[in-house]
Design a protein around this motif. Structure first.
Motif, PDB file in Angstrom:
ATOM      1  N   VAL G 154     -12.749 -20.984   1.836  1.00 42.09           N
ATOM      2  CA  VAL G 154     -11.366 -21.173   1.394  1.00 42.09           C
ATOM      3  C   VAL G 154     -10.409 -20.447   2.337  1.00 42.09           C
ATOM      4  O   VAL G 154      -9.382 -21.001   2.754  1.00 42.09           O
ATOM      5  CB  VAL G 154     -11.170 -20.667  -0.055  1.00 42.09           C
ATOM      6  N   SER G 157      -9.812 -22.436   5.261  1.00 44.28           N
ATOM      7  CA  SER G 157      -8.876 -23.528   4.980  1.00 44.28           C
ATOM      8  C   SER G 157      -7.440 -23.022   5.005  1.00 44.28           C
ATOM      9  O   SER G 157      -6.531 -23.703   5.496  1.00 44.28           O
ATOM     10  CB  SER G 157      -9.159 -24.136   3.600  1.00 44.28           C
ATOM     11  N   VAL G 158      -7.238 -21.840   4.444  1.00 44.11           N
ATOM     12  CA  VAL G 158      -5.890 -21.257   4.429  1.00 44.11           C
ATOM     13  C   VAL G 158      -5.360 -21.143   5.853  1.00 44.11           C
ATOM     14  O   VAL G 158      -4.215 -21.529   6.139  1.00 44.11           O
ATOM     15  CB  VAL G 158      -5.918 -19.873   3.742  1.00 44.11           C
ATOM     16  N   GLU G 160      -6.402 -22.816   8.547  1.00 41.29           N
ATOM     17  CA  GLU G 160      -6.216 -24.142   9.148  1.00 41.29           C
ATOM     18  C   GLU G 160      -4.903 -24.794   8.722  1.00 41.29           C
ATOM     19  O   GLU G 160      -4.229 -25.438   9.515  1.00 41.29           O
ATOM     20  CB  GLU G 160      -7.373 -25.070   8.755  1.00 41.29           C
ATOM     21  N   ILE G 161      -4.576 -24.636   7.449  1.00 37.76           N
ATOM     22  CA  ILE G 161      -3.360 -25.259   6.925  1.00 37.76           C
ATOM     23  C   ILE G 161      -2.113 -24.589   7.486  1.00 37.76           C
ATOM     24  O   ILE G 161      -1.101 -25.241   7.734  1.00 37.76           O
ATOM     25  CB  ILE G 161      -3.406 -25.250   5.371  1.00 37.76           C
ATOM     26  N   TYR G 166       2.124 -25.610   7.831  1.00 35.81           N
ATOM     27  CA  TYR G 166       2.656 -25.400   6.488  1.00 35.81           C
ATOM     28  C   TYR G 166       3.022 -23.932   6.295  1.00 35.81           C
ATOM     29  O   TYR G 166       2.185 -23.052   6.526  1.00 35.81           O
ATOM     30  CB  TYR G 166       1.627 -25.810   5.439  1.00 35.81           C
ATOM     31  N   ASN G 167       4.247 -23.698   5.865  1.00 35.35           N
ATOM     32  CA  ASN G 167       4.711 -22.351   5.563  1.00 35.35           C
ATOM     33  C   ASN G 167       3.922 -21.791   4.375  1.00 35.35           C
ATOM     34  O   ASN G 167       3.504 -22.527   3.490  1.00 35.35           O
ATOM     35  CB  ASN G 167       6.203 -22.399   5.211  1.00 35.35           C
ATOM     36  N   ASN G 168       3.702 -20.463   4.366  1.00 34.16           N
ATOM     37  CA  ASN G 168       2.933 -19.836   3.297  1.00 34.16           C
ATOM     38  C   ASN G 168       3.265 -18.360   3.305  1.00 34.16           C
ATOM     39  O   ASN G 168       2.634 -17.575   4.023  1.00 34.16           O
ATOM     40  CB  ASN G 168       1.431 -20.095   3.548  1.00 34.16           C
ATOM     41  N   PHE G 170       2.868 -16.167   1.038  1.00 35.75           N
ATOM     42  CA  PHE G 170       1.909 -15.318   0.322  1.00 35.75           C
ATOM     43  C   PHE G 170       0.959 -14.605   1.276  1.00 35.75           C
ATOM     44  O   PHE G 170       0.668 -13.425   1.114  1.00 35.75           O
ATOM     45  CB  PHE G 170       1.105 -16.177  -0.659  1.00 35.75           C
ATOM     46  N   ASP G 171       0.469 -15.324   2.267  1.00 28.98           N
ATOM     47  CA  ASP G 171      -0.517 -14.736   3.172  1.00 28.98           C
ATOM     48  C   ASP G 171       0.116 -14.087   4.398  1.00 28.98           C
ATOM     49  O   ASP G 171      -0.606 -13.581   5.254  1.00 28.98           O
ATOM     50  CB  ASP G 171      -1.509 -15.819   3.627  1.00 28.98           C
TER      51      ASP G 171
END
Lengths: 172, 172, 172, 172, 172, 172, 172, 172
Positions: G154, G157-158, G160-161, G166-168, G170-171
């Motif tokens: 997972v 995947s985080v 890769e995305i 893609y903005n994120n 959280f991480d």
């Protein structure tokens, strides 16, 4: 009474025994609401008028309950751009509630209805409050408090079950 | 072209590949019809206008096809007192067609929709013709003729299967 | 009594408690009808005779109710070219009504049955009247009147709910 | 060819690709049969005639396959007192086969249809042979032999899987 | 008592209230039967023994009723080559009867179970008699008589409904 | 009381009337257990803590019961590597139990839940004992004994039914 | 090869493409297993023998896969007291898998089957390893490691995305 | 990029092909969002952390998509008091999507999830925008504009169908 922010509508007076759970939880969470009967199938023009004018009147969220071939939530969502919460009701003429659920949930792309569980009017009220709470600290705080009470109710059950004699090493 | 007696409407242009079966059979049965797109969810006012005026314009039966949370047939039936035939369409966003079927079929008392089988647009056309045929001898006669042809098609199958070598004492 | 225009039939005397809703609404709408028991499974020849002769006797629409593996509506539609309205009945031997619904609704191309909701005999009666009303102004007018009464019943509910203390800015 | 004991009928020529599995297994089991198309909905009179005369003609068991609102098996069972085996067919107009299954299976008290699995024409043939076999030692013996071959086919699979490298202490 | 031709078995004593309908109709049709409890899940060896020996003991047909994950009919059919009739029972631990129906009906190719309607023990008995009747004129004659009585019961209903005041031009 | 080997948890105190069947059978089979309420939706942190620490505390198997959108069993299985047995409960807010069953059963690859029948808490207890019994001879022996008693209960039914007058050549 | 602890069986060789996922994961988790075909319906005696002797041969857990009217898991559980894991298989003769699921899951009180998701053979293997792991530290450790790898997948995947644009927050 | 108001999460990277429809419509409606993978079953602690901190980080609405036994939306709703929109995904391991729908929709009282149609990620995005739009005039205006474009797309279909030769008196 101040300006209602949530409009609760239902297809028939007989739905009130379910839908009043939405009004009760909104009252508890301090959110102003209005409640009335609007039937898609018996008063289509009233439904149009209600949905067209809701935003202008200051309504922020509409909660709509209906059973069987339940068209009210989806039709209101077709007319207004406000968020619409749909409550599938397991009415007497329903096939185990499947018709109510599917005719509210399965809206086409472009016209969402925020569907809650079968007979889930209480959750519809909470969801409406959560939406209001995105911009109201008092409501948001009451939702946090409600969550705390739910946790405490479980903790109370834990104690009751121990008293009833069930071993539970986890909490000891 | 003379006055259309049957109004065929559908929620989306993508429904046309199913719904044209209704128009084809009506043409074959000599019943005048009109056909257009009327979306309950994207053009609710157009739907209101169509349903309100249909009887005045001379329409005798409305055939309405839709898929998913299919509200078009029921909402049209809520507005007009003409017979409304509903065609549940197994569209791409449907759960195996159950949503389409249940949201068209399970109408509350007072607002019937004459529902036909999933993707049953041909049968909707025939049903519309049967309704017209209650007061039109030419249409009624064509329906009798169509039934005869259906029987003959079976009789043809019987012959083909015998020729293919299957024993059949009944027809010998 | 004048010539019946609607033939109401049902598979079993036990279906009468549902099917009489069809006769009641037809009476109210001023449409002449006849009503009897015709069982596809116990009296197949009677069913044949009923369906074969109905048009000749002046019947314009047949309303057929049955439950479980409900073959009566579809078999009658196989024989006559009159419009046949099917009422799926949730009988004691039914699996939640799904068998009744599917065995009436899912007719093959060429042989439509106008299916109404589970136990929807009242709507079957109204649909029959709508069909008659396509060529009878008195019946059509009564259908308009009935729609108006349905709307007034909702308006009455609106008042009752306000009196019960629910706020409703829309109607104020 | 000697007198057919089993009558295989189906609602449409398109059902033949499924229903021929019944004829193939009957051939293999040495049971004489006939096979033809009899449509409940398109040839109701032919269906009546077939069912009324079958016993007289020496038929002992009828195997009837149909899909969608599948009325053929139940209607034949309504007319004859011979055992009728119903094969629900997952035809193109079926809702995942549920309509076919329920409209064949859920027959009312007094009129049984021996229903087999969806598309289970092969099993219908075997069941017909089992019925014949209750009074025919040659057929009964062939059924015992067929069961033995089914067991041997599994034993063969067991060997193949071991050869493919899977450990299996049970058979070692 | 003479040699039983039909073996009625059920998974649990609690199924007797349904399964006794099979024994009652067999008694009425003059077919000798035996009846006992054989549980696939609680007495698998007894089930094996029952199924293995049934043909030798003179049994011609086995009627097996079970509910929930209902394995008895299919397992008996796996062992014997006699025709096996399965009765899905809507027991207390069943999900609306769907589990009972599907786990009896959906047998793999090679091992048929003649499935009747949910709780259809009466029809299982009739089907067993029909199988016996293929080679017993007295039983076959009683089946014809039973069909006649069913027709007369409908004719009686027709009279009762006319007396109750319902118009019915067909029978006049 | 010695160290519990099985942890029984449930989403709500109202599930206790079902889940106590798990505790009763474990008691009967001599397996130490603990029992408490752990709600995935109302006490997610408690659920985390329970699942994280269970293995350390000596728990070998977790039995988790929940209804509706039943997330407890799957979420516990997401956290621990112990075997988790899920009991779908047909709670008042469930759609005939289908939601409970599917939201427990249909876990993604990597995170199994050993699902038992709807309301099958007794079987969950037996399954937990079977897992303990893989390494405990006393428990394994008690399971053998329990199976014997189940067989004897059937044998008792056989006698009762014979005494009630039903013929049964098999046992004679 | 050392003593197999898990016995993987399936009703047909065609189930191997699903069931080999159970063997692959067991291999990866270091659990010895055997794998073969055992058909409840085609080799009932073989099934009896397999189930009766499994415990004696040292098997600790049985994984049984089957489709349609899937009786293998439940019948094996009827005979042995070992834990039995059932894998419902969506075989070609299944009605969307519902028959497989219900005929494995809905076992009566006293005879549990640990059911996993439709086609969930991988999870059946993991569950078997979890049961073995209750008394084997090496297996238990490998299960912990496998859970860690799932988490890392997972996390991958985080990343890769994020790389995909893609903005994120959280991480970040 | 400014502060995201909507957090889009999904259980697996394979859900992205559906869930990106939510991000696309939010972009079109001018609502800032973030998007990442958060698995309830493979990264339960990450899920806890995400849900616990979302409100603090300025997120107003969470959109969560998952398939099969879909626990992500409900578990996030259990932790946060923000409105959570659930998207049931028809993943490869799903039973026709029913598991995804029911395990998201049927949340217990106190913990709502605003469920949209199967694979309805676009509608989830619109619903999130509607919630933001309750307090953002630019977003609310864009929603009104989007509704206008939907209407115009239907009007375009109307024209195309007329050009294709279908008569339509309503629009003439």
């Amino acid at each position: 009474m101040s300006q209602p922010l949530v409009g609760i509508i239902m297809g028939s007076e007989s739905d009130l025994k379910i839908m009043q759970e939405a009004s009760e939880i909104l009252q508890q969470l301090g959110v102003e609401f209005e409640l009335t009967v609007v039937s898609a199938h018996r008063t289509p023009q009233r439904m149009m008028d209600y949905a067209v004018g809701a935003k202008e009147r200051g309504i922020k969220v509409i909660v709509a309950g209906a059973g069987g071939a339940a068209h009210l939530p989806g039709m209101v969502a077709a007319i207004t751009t406000l968020p619409v919460i749909g409550v599938p009701i397991k009415s007497s003429n329903s096939i185990d509630g499947w018709d109510s659920v599917l005719s509210i949930l399965q809206m086409p792309g472009g016209v969402p209805v925020a569907t809650v569980a079968l007979n889930g009017a209480k959750n519809a009220g909470i969801l409406a409050a959560q939406i209001i709470g995105t911009h109201s600290k008092p409501v948001a705080d009451k939702l946090v408090e409600m969550k705390k009470q739910m946790r405490e109710k479980v903790e109370n059950s834990v104690r009751e079950i121990r008293i009833a004699g069930y071993n539970n090493e986890f909490d000891s």
